[in-house]
Scaffold this motif. Sequence first.
Motif, short mmCIF file in Angstrom:
data_model
loop_
_atom_site.label_atom_id
_atom_site.label_comp_id
_atom_site.label_asym_id
_atom_site.label_seq_id
_atom_site.Cartn_x
_atom_site.Cartn_y
_atom_site.Cartn_z
N GLU A 147 -23.54 -23.04 -47.97
CA GLU A 147 -23.54 -24.17 -48.88
C GLU A 147 -24.08 -25.39 -48.13
O GLU A 147 -23.77 -25.61 -46.97
N ILE A 148 -24.92 -26.15 -48.81
CA ILE A 148 -25.48 -27.39 -48.26
C ILE A 148 -25.08 -28.53 -49.19
O ILE A 148 -25.22 -28.40 -50.41
N GLN A 149 -24.59 -29.63 -48.62
CA GLN A 149 -24.21 -30.79 -49.42
C GLN A 149 -24.96 -32.02 -48.92
O GLN A 149 -24.99 -32.26 -47.71
N PRO A 150 -25.54 -32.80 -49.84
CA PRO A 150 -26.18 -34.04 -49.42
C PRO A 150 -25.14 -35.05 -48.94
O PRO A 150 -23.97 -34.95 -49.27
N THR A 151 -25.59 -36.01 -48.15
CA THR A 151 -24.72 -37.10 -47.69
C THR A 151 -25.33 -38.41 -48.17
O THR A 151 -26.28 -38.41 -48.95
N ASP A 152 -24.82 -39.51 -47.69
CA ASP A 152 -25.36 -40.82 -48.06
C ASP A 152 -26.78 -41.03 -47.53
O ASP A 152 -27.50 -41.89 -48.02
N SER A 153 -27.16 -40.27 -46.52
CA SER A 153 -28.51 -40.36 -45.97
C SER A 153 -29.38 -39.26 -46.57
O SER A 153 -28.95 -38.12 -46.68
N GLU A 154 -30.61 -39.60 -46.92
CA GLU A 154 -31.53 -38.61 -47.48
C GLU A 154 -31.91 -37.53 -46.48
O GLU A 154 -32.38 -36.46 -46.87
N TYR A 211 -23.40 -30.89 -39.43
CA TYR A 211 -24.43 -31.70 -40.06
C TYR A 211 -25.81 -31.30 -39.56
O TYR A 211 -25.99 -30.97 -38.39
N LEU A 212 -26.77 -31.33 -40.47
CA LEU A 212 -28.17 -31.10 -40.17
C LEU A 212 -28.93 -32.39 -40.46
O LEU A 212 -28.80 -32.95 -41.55
N THR A 213 -29.69 -32.87 -39.49
CA THR A 213 -30.50 -34.07 -39.67
C THR A 213 -31.96 -33.67 -39.68
O THR A 213 -32.49 -33.18 -38.67
N LEU A 214 -32.60 -33.85 -40.82
CA LEU A 214 -33.99 -33.43 -40.97
C LEU A 214 -34.93 -34.57 -40.56
O LEU A 214 -34.68 -35.73 -40.88
N PRO A 215 -36.02 -34.22 -39.88
CA PRO A 215 -36.98 -35.27 -39.53
C PRO A 215 -37.72 -35.75 -40.77
O PRO A 215 -37.87 -35.00 -41.75
N GLY A 216 -38.19 -36.98 -40.74
CA GLY A 216 -38.96 -37.52 -41.85
C GLY A 216 -40.19 -36.68 -42.12
O GLY A 216 -40.83 -36.19 -41.19
N GLY A 217 -40.50 -36.46 -43.37
CA GLY A 217 -41.68 -35.69 -43.73
C GLY A 217 -41.47 -34.19 -43.77
O GLY A 217 -42.39 -33.45 -44.09
N PHE A 218 -40.26 -33.72 -43.44
CA PHE A 218 -39.98 -32.29 -43.45
C PHE A 218 -39.41 -31.89 -44.80
O PHE A 218 -38.44 -32.49 -45.28
N GLY A 219 -40.00 -30.90 -45.43
CA GLY A 219 -39.51 -30.37 -46.70
C GLY A 219 -38.90 -29.00 -46.48
O GLY A 219 -39.63 -28.02 -46.29
N PRO A 220 -37.57 -28.88 -46.46
CA PRO A 220 -36.94 -27.59 -46.18
C PRO A 220 -37.14 -26.60 -47.33
O PRO A 220 -37.08 -26.99 -48.49
N MET A 221 -37.38 -25.36 -46.98
CA MET A 221 -37.55 -24.29 -47.97
C MET A 221 -36.46 -23.22 -47.81
O MET A 221 -35.95 -22.72 -48.79
N ARG A 222 -36.17 -22.85 -46.56
CA ARG A 222 -35.21 -21.78 -46.30
C ARG A 222 -34.35 -22.11 -45.08
O ARG A 222 -34.81 -22.77 -44.16
N MET A 223 -33.12 -21.61 -45.11
CA MET A 223 -32.24 -21.67 -43.95
C MET A 223 -32.06 -20.22 -43.47
O MET A 223 -31.70 -19.35 -44.26
N VAL A 224 -32.32 -20.00 -42.21
CA VAL A 224 -32.16 -18.67 -41.62
C VAL A 224 -30.97 -18.74 -40.66
O VAL A 224 -30.97 -19.53 -39.71
N VAL A 225 -29.95 -17.93 -40.94
CA VAL A 225 -28.73 -17.90 -40.14
C VAL A 225 -28.70 -16.58 -39.38
O VAL A 225 -28.80 -15.51 -39.98
N THR A 226 -28.57 -16.67 -38.05
CA THR A 226 -28.48 -15.49 -37.21
C THR A 226 -27.14 -15.50 -36.48
O THR A 226 -26.81 -16.48 -35.81
N LEU A 227 -26.38 -14.43 -36.64
CA LEU A 227 -25.10 -14.27 -35.94
C LEU A 227 -25.31 -13.34 -34.77
O LEU A 227 -25.77 -12.20 -34.95
N GLU A 228 -24.98 -13.81 -33.58
CA GLU A 228 -25.11 -13.00 -32.37
C GLU A 228 -23.72 -12.80 -31.80
O GLU A 228 -23.07 -13.76 -31.39
N ALA A 229 -23.26 -11.54 -31.80
CA ALA A 229 -21.88 -11.25 -31.41
C ALA A 229 -21.81 -10.34 -30.19
O ALA A 229 -21.02 -9.42 -30.13
N GLY A 230 -22.63 -10.59 -29.21
CA GLY A 230 -22.55 -9.81 -27.98
C GLY A 230 -23.58 -8.70 -27.93
O GLY A 230 -24.28 -8.41 -28.90
N GLU A 231 -23.66 -8.07 -26.79
CA GLU A 231 -24.70 -7.07 -26.54
C GLU A 231 -24.47 -5.77 -27.30
O GLU A 231 -25.41 -5.03 -27.57
#
Length: 109
Positions: free
Chosen positions: A1-8, A72-92
């Motif tokens: 889930e992603i929620q906006p904050t007071d900052s764009e 929190y995720l802070t996006l740089p100006g001019g970046f248009g997010p399309m996808r979030m890729v989550v990788t879980l690494e739980a040991g060898e």
Amino acid sequence: EIQPTDSEQVFLFVLTLTQNIRRADIISGRVRIDLEGIMGDRPVTLHWSQVSDGDTPEPSFRFKYFQQLEGYLTLPGGFGPMRMVVTLEAGERRKPVVRSYDWAELLNH
């Protein structure tokens, strides 16, 4: 889930991790979050160090049945997010688990 904050440019993420209740083993590791999107008409992938405050280490987890992570995720100006890729690494001994989520769907969750 992603929620906006007071900052764009700043978004709160809520990530809920679960595992099969029959396993009942404590699992631990780290979460890698990458954002795919467009910047200046070009596809680009931003890594944790580029969307965190720089001092925050990658999220880590340790749980038996479930755990909820927030940050929190802070996006740089001019970046248009399309996808979030989550990788879980739980040991060898375990293969990384990779899940990709549409940014717009996460915002409207």
